[in-house]
Design an enzyme around this catalytic site. Sequence first.
Site, short mmCIF file in Angstrom:
data_model
loop_
_atom_site.label_atom_id
_atom_site.label_comp_id
_atom_site.label_asym_id
_atom_site.label_seq_id
_atom_site.Cartn_x
_atom_site.Cartn_y
_atom_site.Cartn_z
CB CYS A 146 -1.04 7.61 1.13
SG CYS A 146 -2.38 6.65 1.85
CD GLU B 108 -2.87 -1.18 0.08
OE1 GLU B 108 -3.09 -0.09 -0.50
OE2 GLU B 108 -3.41 -2.25 -0.24
#
Length: 509
Positions: free
Chosen positions: A265, A231
């Site tokens: 993010c 991720e």
Amino acid sequence: MDTRATDQPIDDLETGESTDPAELTTILERQRRAFLREGPPSAALRRDRIDRLLAMVLDNVDEYVEAMSRDFGTRSRTGTLFAEIMGMLTAFEHTRSHTAKWMRPVRASRMSRLYGVRTEVRPSPLGVVGIIGPWNFPLQLVVVPAASAFAAGNRVMIKMSEITAHTAELTRSLAATYFDPTEFAVVTGGAEVGAAFTRLPLDHLFFTGSTGVGRLVQRAAAENLVPVTLELGGKNPVVVAPDADIEHAAGRIARARMVNGGQVCVCPDYVFVPENRIDGFVDALRARFRDMFPAILDNEDYTASVDTANYERVLALVEDARARGARIESIAPPGEVLPDPAARKIAPTLVRDITDEMRIASEEIFGPVLLVRPYTALADVIDYVNQRPAPLVAYWYGPDRADFRTFVESTRSGGVARNEFAIHMFSENAPFGGVGHSGMGAYHGKTGFDTFSHMRTVAGTDLPFAITGIAAPPFGDRTKGFIDVALRAARMRNRRRVTGRLPGLPADA
């Protein structure tokens, strides 16, 4: 995620001793022996582990708020509760309530039953799952995948980020109270521990962090053929549609950029605005930032850069852009001098006139800085996005019309969100993950359960004869004839599908 190598060591923050790298193998071997000895856990035990994991968090909320405040320097209680704690509640509830259903075998082929073969797919636990967490959401981004791993029946080892060392040490100490270490173990430490963790012969390795470190994680895991879920992050684009409400879009984008001080993010990184509306958009952004933050230095709701290294990295990106001709606007409150190295706070900053040689054009910012770019045609925006690594999320502000659908169909990204920050993550059962440089694999909901499971096919028959006996020599005339007929039928069927589309190909062979 942050483009820094997040496994670099930091100074001791009085958070206790780090885990001895040599001890990692011992922890793994004990978990694996327990897994093999006890076999796949029942649905009740899986739910119990999920419940204990959530209890570890909820019973110690104040301690976690304090630990993260110390780690960040400035991070408000409300911000931590909302982003770290509240965000995991629905994920836990959804996972535990569906665990028994997800565990059930699935019949693979009804047709094969006509031939006396029963086939089913059984989700089986992998064994021991390793999770490496980031510093920006140091709690949520380890316990949510851990809950999925528990639901799938696995044991879990977690390596916490040493950058948020107080949170890491708190989690390590609490884990021993709520779990036997053969079920769940938390390890802490710097680069040496992190590197050793990635080299363990785990059954799956889940990493959240930067693209650069993700490459190292995958390379190390490959030595033991350990499957990985990565991720990562990337520069997330935003498109403001020509018919968008500029005030509305600017307000939401401003708020989205400032979540966790921009250290997320999925934060918007650069915004494409119609050229004839860009000045109005910037005016609206500026007004929104000033309204949001009449004060910054003494504002507990304004999250600081997590450490000096990240603070200086963000400023270096801005100064490099300035030196290369970019227009920089720092929206600091009147009377405040920012950036401030002691508080590690940077005012919301707008950057315009960006060129490709600027570092800020290609590096993920991970701070309160937003790039604003003009565009005249959507095709130019699509070309720009497609010429760069696929982002974790792409944003669109405007109505759901043909141009939005064109943008979605013509670009690659981990997800797409329209008119709202991170809305693609809101559904408990929607997969979350990146593509290309922004990640590999996904989790959340059923996807998370599947990520940490092996889909094992189990087939059987009680027929008095061997179905596949014809595949073994000696081959008789009946077998040869069957093959000839089957091939001729397949060729004729396929020929009808392609006739007229392959010039020069005869209608039949």
